[in-house]
Design a protein around this motif. Structure first.
Motif, PDB file in Angstrom:
ATOM      1  N   LEU A 165       0.830  -1.206   0.000  1.00 53.01           N
ATOM      2  CA  LEU A 165       0.000   0.000   0.000  1.00 53.01           C
ATOM      3  C   LEU A 165       0.868   1.260   0.000  1.00 53.01           C
ATOM      4  O   LEU A 165       0.511   2.266  -0.612  1.00 53.01           O
ATOM      5  N   GLU A 166       2.009   1.188   0.675  1.00 53.24           N
ATOM      6  CA  GLU A 166       2.886   2.362   0.770  1.00 53.24           C
ATOM      7  C   GLU A 166       3.618   2.623  -0.538  1.00 53.24           C
ATOM      8  O   GLU A 166       3.735   3.773  -0.976  1.00 53.24           O
ATOM      9  N   ARG A 167       4.083   1.559  -1.207  1.00 50.61           N
ATOM     10  CA  ARG A 167       4.963   1.736  -2.354  1.00 50.61           C
ATOM     11  C   ARG A 167       4.301   1.481  -3.705  1.00 50.61           C
ATOM     12  O   ARG A 167       4.826   1.916  -4.728  1.00 50.61           O
ATOM     13  N   CYS A 168       3.175   0.768  -3.706  1.00 51.08           N
ATOM     14  CA  CYS A 168       2.614   0.327  -4.995  1.00 51.08           C
ATOM     15  C   CYS A 168       1.165   0.728  -5.211  1.00 51.08           C
ATOM     16  O   CYS A 168       0.614   0.438  -6.278  1.00 51.08           O
ATOM     17  N   ASN A 169       0.512   1.362  -4.233  1.00 52.72           N
ATOM     18  CA  ASN A 169      -0.927   1.602  -4.368  1.00 52.72           C
ATOM     19  C   ASN A 169      -1.251   2.577  -5.494  1.00 52.72           C
ATOM     20  O   ASN A 169      -2.351   2.554  -6.032  1.00 52.72           O
ATOM     21  N   GLU A 170      -0.306   3.452  -5.844  1.00 47.97           N
ATOM     22  CA  GLU A 170      -0.578   4.380  -6.949  1.00 47.97           C
ATOM     23  C   GLU A 170      -0.559   3.662  -8.292  1.00 47.97           C
ATOM     24  O   GLU A 170      -1.315   4.014  -9.207  1.00 47.97           O
ATOM     25  N   LEU A 171       0.306   2.644  -8.433  1.00 46.39           N
ATOM     26  CA  LEU A 171       0.389   1.908  -9.692  1.00 46.39           C
ATOM     27  C   LEU A 171      -0.670   0.816  -9.788  1.00 46.39           C
ATOM     28  O   LEU A 171      -1.209   0.560 -10.865  1.00 46.39           O
ATOM     29  N   ILE A 172      -0.945   0.138  -8.687  1.00 48.36           N
ATOM     30  CA  ILE A 172      -1.967  -0.921  -8.666  1.00 48.36           C
ATOM     31  C   ILE A 172      -2.930  -0.632  -7.511  1.00 48.36           C
ATOM     32  O   ILE A 172      -2.871  -1.261  -6.467  1.00 48.36           O
ATOM     33  N   PRO A 173      -3.833   0.335  -7.678  1.00 48.80           N
ATOM     34  CA  PRO A 173      -4.751   0.696  -6.586  1.00 48.80           C
ATOM     35  C   PRO A 173      -5.613  -0.490  -6.165  1.00 48.80           C
ATOM     36  O   PRO A 173      -6.140  -1.230  -7.000  1.00 48.80           O
TER      37      PRO A 173
END
Length: 846
Positions: free
Chosen positions: A283-291
């Motif tokens: 959620l911290e590192r990847c939520n923008e790319l894979i919401p």
């Protein structure tokens, strides 16, 4: 003179080749340095001889295997032999695994060659540099040799560790991206196996962990290698590694938005056997790319492939944890393979992972009535797990406990310890004390007698008293305003008002019991509701939701949205065995009550009976956020107040006041005793903050509610609400009991949802989630007040916090008004003491 970049010396031109002389100083290397590097990488003769000997033995073994395979193909298939050959392809049990002689090299025969290879590999690894943060910090050559021998000293895992060691050496000996095979249908890259060290440890006793993964990445292992199903090493690491390994892969450039052949991202693997720290890292590192809110897992009806269902990530997690979503092809085995090998995840990991995903914006999707849609069955199973009617076949011992905790988490009855600490920190936060009076805009001193109102804002005593004594202008009277805190617009205390003002504007006929008067704006009359209070944007939104012309004039839109009275008695239909049959004929306007929390239809009374109708798909719940934690809340348009279970009060540390009352009754007329009142129930409905100051805690909760139940006080906080749901063969639109019900036949103009229009022009739209009733009996958990034919309920307003509540449990003070005696009420002794500070002019309590 030319300069050598390795030995850092100036040498003659004879020491360099023509090619090296054409290079820049930073990359030019002399002949001596090149020879020294080649000698270092040269394989010793004794190691080369041992490897040649092992190669000859492998060639002989391969020839023997080839002859055996030809002989087996010539023989007819024996069922017993076929079962023996394929038994290794079945899901393996955690312990103890039988050793599988699948490697081409043996510890018994080649131990000397392996140790020599380790001694040859260690200087190369040290020269390349050791990675930090993986347990290899400060390792010398001796320690690293011991660590490699610990990993390779395992006959069962030598099929992986030996090619891995050759890959670290590189050159002609091996390739770190080589594909090796164990029992998988196809060879996998070495890195794919290394990241599954928890799986290999449970199956084969493998001793490696993230340190071997880091060494492979340092040696040039590719994180983008795929297998036939398009999974990369990051996919496998989600289930069978740890947080540090995933960090290494992400730092090495692994594509987090990569999808497998089914269109799934790494979220699906991360959710199967969750690690709460790993979920938080994604959620911290990847939520923008894979919401997480965009995750969709499409499932199809096995009988009709044209029918598909879109599952969100919480749906998929719920199915995994309630063990309703099989992940292998074994019959009667719904437990995921990762659970069978490594054991079930901890309850805290399951709960924290689900809460974090919901906090990040993911939502449960509304299930359909299709018989193959498992989402409705999952929610019903979890909600009614303690019902005698619920039985789970092939359940593992921990399954019932996991499901009970899931139920408590989604309804807010229990939260993990780490989440509880976050809530405790929120409860302990204190607003900074403001030393400036926001009326006179001067710094307050002790002579000014600072007073803090119940809303938390401070003023000079004389300034706030002057505000309370000032008369309303004609414009303010016309707009229906009231005297409020200049900062937050909450009602100011009754002790600041004159008796004439309270008699005219704060009497019972002006104050509605459930109104959230804290959030009412200055220009809205809090006791009015309906489409005429909506803004133009809200009107257009409602018209579009109802498929009404949104380009019409404001008056035409209001007229089209105003519920029309239905003349005469109307038939009521219920679904019986797939057919709509008329079961009753009732007066839809005067005798029809829609109860969204009811599990069954019930008729109260005989003459002029009242019909309580339950939603066709089961009781309704909606998602809310209480102190940042997403939970489900039920809706009860016929309940006079909202009800909060005692377990939720304890879990979230809600402040309550010991105000008791016996003025309430249940659906069947029995007495419902209130043991306390929540001081202020604040929660978020979408992006809207709602504050209720009359939510009650019942003394006897059995058979009433299992979650927060929002009643008429919740519906009255809005300018207008629209609750549309399927009921008896048609759709009914209700407004929480404040206006006439509206019935329509066309499903396309009535989405099954709540549309909430706030008094300050905001809109919240939430789809309903129906919970199928699996209990043995039905119930209607209504908390109401006696009807007009019985003893009327008397209410009083607290002169400090403005709570309007039945006065049988409040403190009473006798007083006089210009028109006679009228008692004053306080919630408890604390409110009374704070009110006395205003009347006596003593300022804030210490």
């Amino acid at each position: 003179m030319p300069f050598c970049s390795d030995c850092k010396e100036e040498k003659g031109r004879d020491f360099f080749t023509k090619v090296q002389l054409r290079k820049a100083d930073t990359v030019r290397r002399c002949k001596d340095c090149i020879k020294q590097q080649q000698k270092q990488n040269e394989v010793p003769r004794h190691i080369a001889a041992a490897l040649d000997k092992a190669a000859e033995r492998r060639q002989g073994q391969n020839q023997m295997k080839s002859r055996r395979n030809k002989a087996k193909k010539a023989e007819p298939d024996d069922p017993q032999k076929l079962a023996e050959r394929t038994r290794y392809f079945q899901p393996r049990q955690p312990c103890p695994p039988a050793p599988l002689p699948t490697s081409d090299i043996s510890l018994r025969n080649d131990i000397k060659a392996i140790k020599e290879l380790i001694r040859h590999a260690v200087p190369i690894v040290l020269n390349r540099g050791l990675p930090s943060g993986v347990g290899l910090d400060g390792f010398c050559q001796r320690k690293l040799e011991a660590r490699f021998w610990e990993v390779l000293n395992n006959e069962n895992a030598l099929w992986l560790t030996y090619p891995f060691l050759l890959g670290l050496v590189g050159g002609e000996l091996g390739n770190i991206n080589k594909r090796v095979n164990f029992i998988a249908p196809e060879p996998h890259p070495i890195l794919h196996w290394l990241v599954q060290f928890n799986l290999l440890r449970a199956q084969l006793g493998y001793c490696g962990n993230e340190d071997m993964v880091a060494l492979a990445l340092r040696a040039g292992a590719s994180v983008h290698e795929e297998v036939s199903n398009k999974c990369t090493a990051l996919f496998f690491s989600m289930k069978y590694s740890n947080v540090r390994t995933v960090e290494l892969l992400l730092d090495a450039g692994a594509k987090v938005d990569h999808k497998d052949c089914y269109g799934h991202t790494v979220w699906k693997n991360a959710a199967e056997r969750p690690n709460s720290r790993l979920i938080e890292l994604l959620l911290e590192r990847c939520n923008e790319l894979i919401p997480v809110r965009e995750f969709i897992n499409t499932t199809r009806d096995c009988n009709d492939l044209s029918v598909s269902f879109a599952w969100t990530l919480p749906d998929t997690m719920f199915a995994y944890y309630s063990l309703m979503l099989p992940t292998n092809d074994s019959e009667g085995c719904p437990v995921p393979v990762s659970w069978k090998i490594l054991g079930p995840p901890t309850i805290d990991d399951i709960a924290v992972s689900l809460i974090r995903v919901l906090q990040a914006g993911a939502r449960f999707s509304p299930p359909t009535n299709h018989p193959s849609d498992m989402r409705a069955q999952n929610l019903a199973l979890v909600t009614h797990i303690d019902s005698p009617c619920v039985r789970i076949r092939n359940a593992i011992p921990q399954q019932y406990e996991i499901i009970r905790r899931l139920r408590d988490v989604i309804y807010g009855r229990w939260i993990p310890e780490c989440i509880g600490k976050e809530i405790q920190e929120i409860n302990e936060l204190k607003s900074p004390v403001d030393s400036t009076c926001l009326i006179c805009l001067t710094e307050m001193e002790s002579d000014d007698v600072p007073i803090t109102l119940y809303c938390g804002h401070r003023f000079c005593l004389e300034c706030i008293k002057a505000l309370g004594k000032a008369s309303l202008s004609s414009h303010q009277k016309q707009k229906g305003t009231d005297k409020r805190c200049p900062t937050c617009r909450r009602l100011i205390c009754g002790d600041l008002l004159t008796e004439e003002y309270k008699e005219q504007y704060r009497s019972g006929r002006r104050l509605h019991f459930g109104t959230d008067r804290h959030a009412a704006t200055e220009i809205m009359k809090t006791f009015e509701r309906g489409p005429h209070l909506l803004t133009d944007e809200q009107l257009r939104h409602e018209c579009l939701a109802r498929n009404i012309n949104a380009d019409a004039s404001r008056s035409d839109m209001i007229d089209a949205l105003t519920p029309k009275k239905m003349q005469g008695r109307q038939p009521f239909y219920t679904n019986q065995n797939g057919r709509l049959q008329q079961t009753a004929s009732i007066d839809m306007d005067s005798h029809m009550r829609v109860e969204l929390s009811a599990t069954t239809n019930l008729v109260a009374g005989t003459d002029n009976a009242t019909f309580f109708a339950a939603p066709e798909g089961g009781p309704v719940v909606i998602p809310i956020k209480l102190k940042g934690i997403p939970i489900f809340a039920s809706l009860s348009p016929q309940s006079f107040v909202s009800v909060v279970p005692r377990s939720i009060v304890e879990t979230f540390g809600l402040q309550v006041r010991d105000i008791t009352s016996s003025q309430f009754c249940s659906f069947d007329g029995g007495t419902v005793t209130v043991s306390s009142v929540v001081d202020e129930l604040k929660f978020y409905l979408g992006d809207l903050e709602i504050c209720l100051n009359n939510a009650v805690v019942l003394r006897n909760e059995r058979g009433m509610v299992g979650s927060i139940q929002l009643g008429m006080d919740f519906f009255e906080t809005s300018a207008w609400t629209r609750c549309s749901t399927k009921l008896g063969g048609c759709f009914v639109i209700t407004d929480g009991g404040f206006s006439m019900n509206e019935f329509v036949r066309e499903e396309r103009v009535c989405p099954d949802e709540l549309r909430y229009y706030s008094r300050d022009g905001k809109i919240c739209r939430l789809p309903f989630i129906h919970i199928e009733n699996l209990a043995e009996t039905g119930k209607i958990p209504i908390v109401s007040i006696p009807g007009p034919e019985e003893a009327p309920t008397r209410f009083g307003e607290c002169q400090w916090c403005c709570r309007y509540f039945p006065c049988d449990g409040m403190l009473r003070e006798e007083g006089e008004t210009p028109n006679g005696e009228r008692p004053s009420y306080y919630c408890d002794e604390d409110c009374q003491a704070r009110g006395m500070t205003i009347r006596n002019g003593t300022g804030d309590l210490g």
